[in-house]
Design an enzyme around this catalytic site. Structure first.
Site, PDB file in Angstrom:
ATOM      1  N   THR A  42      16.661 -76.689  -6.049  1.00  0.00           N
ATOM      2  CA  THR A  42      16.902 -77.684  -5.013  1.00  0.00           C
ATOM      3  C   THR A  42      17.692 -77.044  -3.883  1.00  0.00           C
ATOM      4  O   THR A  42      18.398 -76.057  -4.080  1.00  0.00           O
ATOM      5  CB  THR A  42      17.685 -78.901  -5.553  1.00  0.00           C
ATOM      6  OG1 THR A  42      17.729 -79.921  -4.556  1.00  0.00           O
ATOM      7  CG2 THR A  42      19.113 -78.514  -5.917  1.00  0.00           C
ATOM      8  N   ASN A  43      17.553 -77.628  -2.694  1.00  0.00           N
ATOM      9  CA  ASN A  43      18.455 -77.321  -1.583  1.00  0.00           C
ATOM     10  C   ASN A  43      19.133 -78.598  -1.107  1.00  0.00           C
ATOM     11  O   ASN A  43      19.736 -78.625  -0.037  1.00  0.00           O
ATOM     12  CB  ASN A  43      17.704 -76.642  -0.432  1.00  0.00           C
ATOM     13  CG  ASN A  43      17.605 -75.130  -0.642  1.00  0.00           C
ATOM     14  OD1 ASN A  43      18.534 -74.506  -1.138  1.00  0.00           O
ATOM     15  ND2 ASN A  43      16.478 -74.551  -0.281  1.00  0.00           N
ATOM     16  N   ASN A  44      19.012 -79.657  -1.921  1.00  0.00           N
ATOM     17  CA  ASN A  44      19.665 -80.923  -1.602  1.00  0.00           C
ATOM     18  C   ASN A  44      21.156 -80.776  -1.926  1.00  0.00           C
ATOM     19  O   ASN A  44      21.545 -80.673  -3.084  1.00  0.00           O
ATOM     20  CB  ASN A  44      19.027 -82.046  -2.425  1.00  0.00           C
ATOM     21  CG  ASN A  44      19.626 -83.406  -2.129  1.00  0.00           C
ATOM     22  OD1 ASN A  44      20.844 -83.571  -2.064  1.00  0.00           O
ATOM     23  ND2 ASN A  44      18.771 -84.397  -1.960  1.00  0.00           N
ATOM     24  N   ALA A  45      21.977 -80.746  -0.881  1.00  0.00           N
ATOM     25  CA  ALA A  45      23.405 -80.479  -1.064  1.00  0.00           C
ATOM     26  C   ALA A  45      24.077 -81.534  -1.935  1.00  0.00           C
ATOM     27  O   ALA A  45      24.973 -81.221  -2.731  1.00  0.00           O
ATOM     28  CB  ALA A  45      24.098 -80.405   0.297  1.00  0.00           C
ATOM     29  N   LYS A  87      22.692 -83.372  -4.402  1.00  0.00           N
ATOM     30  CA  LYS A  87      22.311 -83.179  -5.804  1.00  0.00           C
ATOM     31  C   LYS A  87      22.972 -81.925  -6.374  1.00  0.00           C
ATOM     32  O   LYS A  87      23.418 -81.909  -7.521  1.00  0.00           O
ATOM     33  CB  LYS A  87      20.788 -83.083  -5.918  1.00  0.00           C
ATOM     34  CG  LYS A  87      20.099 -84.424  -5.811  1.00  0.00           C
ATOM     35  CD  LYS A  87      18.603 -84.321  -5.617  1.00  0.00           C
ATOM     36  CE  LYS A  87      17.886 -83.607  -6.697  1.00  0.00           C
ATOM     37  NZ  LYS A  87      16.418 -83.772  -6.620  1.00  0.00           N
ATOM     38  N   ASP A 139      13.273 -84.378 -11.228  1.00  0.00           N
ATOM     39  CA  ASP A 139      12.638 -85.361 -10.361  1.00  0.00           C
ATOM     40  C   ASP A 139      13.162 -86.720 -10.811  1.00  0.00           C
ATOM     41  O   ASP A 139      13.314 -86.975 -12.019  1.00  0.00           O
ATOM     42  CB  ASP A 139      11.115 -85.308 -10.442  1.00  0.00           C
ATOM     43  CG  ASP A 139      10.466 -85.963  -9.218  1.00  0.00           C
ATOM     44  OD1 ASP A 139      11.124 -86.023  -8.153  1.00  0.00           O
ATOM     45  OD2 ASP A 139       9.316 -86.413  -9.309  1.00  0.00           O
ATOM     46  N   THR A 140      13.477 -87.529  -9.842  1.00  0.00           N
ATOM     47  CA  THR A 140      14.087 -88.827 -10.113  1.00  0.00           C
ATOM     48  C   THR A 140      13.304 -89.924  -9.418  1.00  0.00           C
ATOM     49  O   THR A 140      12.854 -89.746  -8.286  1.00  0.00           O
ATOM     50  CB  THR A 140      15.555 -88.851  -9.622  1.00  0.00           C
ATOM     51  OG1 THR A 140      16.313 -87.920 -10.383  1.00  0.00           O
ATOM     52  CG2 THR A 140      16.167 -90.230  -9.777  1.00  0.00           C
ATOM     53  N   PHE A 192      24.227 -91.250  -2.205  1.00  0.00           N
ATOM     54  CA  PHE A 192      23.078 -90.971  -1.338  1.00  0.00           C
ATOM     55  C   PHE A 192      21.865 -91.700  -1.886  1.00  0.00           C
ATOM     56  O   PHE A 192      21.934 -92.344  -2.930  1.00  0.00           O
ATOM     57  CB  PHE A 192      22.812 -89.462  -1.238  1.00  0.00           C
ATOM     58  CG  PHE A 192      22.502 -88.798  -2.554  1.00  0.00           C
ATOM     59  CD1 PHE A 192      21.197 -88.520  -2.920  1.00  0.00           C
ATOM     60  CD2 PHE A 192      23.524 -88.436  -3.434  1.00  0.00           C
ATOM     61  CE1 PHE A 192      20.903 -87.905  -4.135  1.00  0.00           C
ATOM     62  CE2 PHE A 192      23.246 -87.811  -4.641  1.00  0.00           C
ATOM     63  CZ  PHE A 192      21.930 -87.547  -4.996  1.00  0.00           C
ATOM     64  N   ASP A 197      21.737 -95.414  -3.623  1.00  0.00           N
ATOM     65  CA  ASP A 197      23.024 -95.762  -4.245  1.00  0.00           C
ATOM     66  C   ASP A 197      23.664 -97.046  -3.702  1.00  0.00           C
ATOM     67  O   ASP A 197      24.259 -97.801  -4.465  1.00  0.00           O
ATOM     68  CB  ASP A 197      24.014 -94.602  -4.120  1.00  0.00           C
ATOM     69  CG  ASP A 197      23.691 -93.448  -5.071  1.00  0.00           C
ATOM     70  OD1 ASP A 197      22.745 -93.591  -5.877  1.00  0.00           O
ATOM     71  OD2 ASP A 197      24.386 -92.419  -5.007  1.00  0.00           O
TER      72      ASP A 197
END
Length: 202
Positions: free
Chosen positions: A9-12, A14, A70-71, A157, A160
């Site tokens: 991932t590159n989602n900061a 997560k 994956d969510t 995020f 939420d």
């Protein structure tokens, strides 16, 4: 010595969440940390397929132990939608909308639930791990709750601000990272992953 592992991932948000959950025993590398800047495809029809696709992409090219998640937010009254399309829910309706636009995604969901009494929902995370010499493992975490009628809270995020987990009177965005990282879907899946990694390490 810390165990090194790649989180695809590159989602900061997560990445920080997972690093906090896994703690000091692990050095969690992001895609950027290993020099992977490609846009990894997600063409699966299930959370498990998408998670595996991401992990396999990294493992096969970089030969590093890797996990991916994956969510999906699954809403009863919408037949399990948005599910695997949670991150791009608004973009599916309006192609001009950006993917991962949380505000637009929440707006669409709240609009579709307007007037519906059943607001039951669950977040579900599937983590796929690929480790040398190519072993695959899956870990799942689920948290049940309901969709609120309006946004509440400024932390977190994604969805939420409109998801209130069972047993609490506040949304994930109101509860904050410390509580969320104890009870969330991703926390439950990642803790199972951590238990597995620590077991095979010992």
């Amino acid at each position: 010595m810390k165990m090194k592992i790649v989180f695809a991932t590159n989602n900061a948000h997560k990445l920080e969440e997972v690093r906090q959950i896994l703690g000091e025993k692990f050095e969690v590398l992001s895609l950027a940390d290993i020099g992977c800047h490609e846009d990894i495809p997600e063409t699966g029809q299930t959370l498990q397929e998408n998670a595996l696709q991401k992990a396999d992409y990294v493992f096969s090219r970089y030969h590093l132990d890797c996990f991916a998640d994956d969510t999906g937010l699954e809403v009863e009254a919408l037949g399990g939608a948005p599910g695997i399309y949670s991150a791009r829910y608004a973009a599916m309706e309006q192609p001009s909308a950006a993917s991962h636009d949380s505000e637009a995604n929440m707006s669409r969901l709240l609009r579709e639930l307007d007037g519906k009494d059943n607001r039951r929902a669950q977040f579900r995370t599937v983590v796929a791990l690929i480790e040398q010499p190519g072993r695959q493992q899956y870990f799942e975490g689920v948290v049940k709750g309901e969709i609120t009628h309006q946004r509440n809270g400024a932390q977190g995020f994604g969805y939420d601000p409109i998801f209130r987990p069972d047993g609490y009177d506040q949304t994930f965005a109101e509860l904050g990272a410390e509580v969320k990282n104890e009870i969330s879907h991703r926390a439950r899946a990642i803790k199972k992953l951590a238990d597995y990694l620590l077991e095979i390490e010992n």
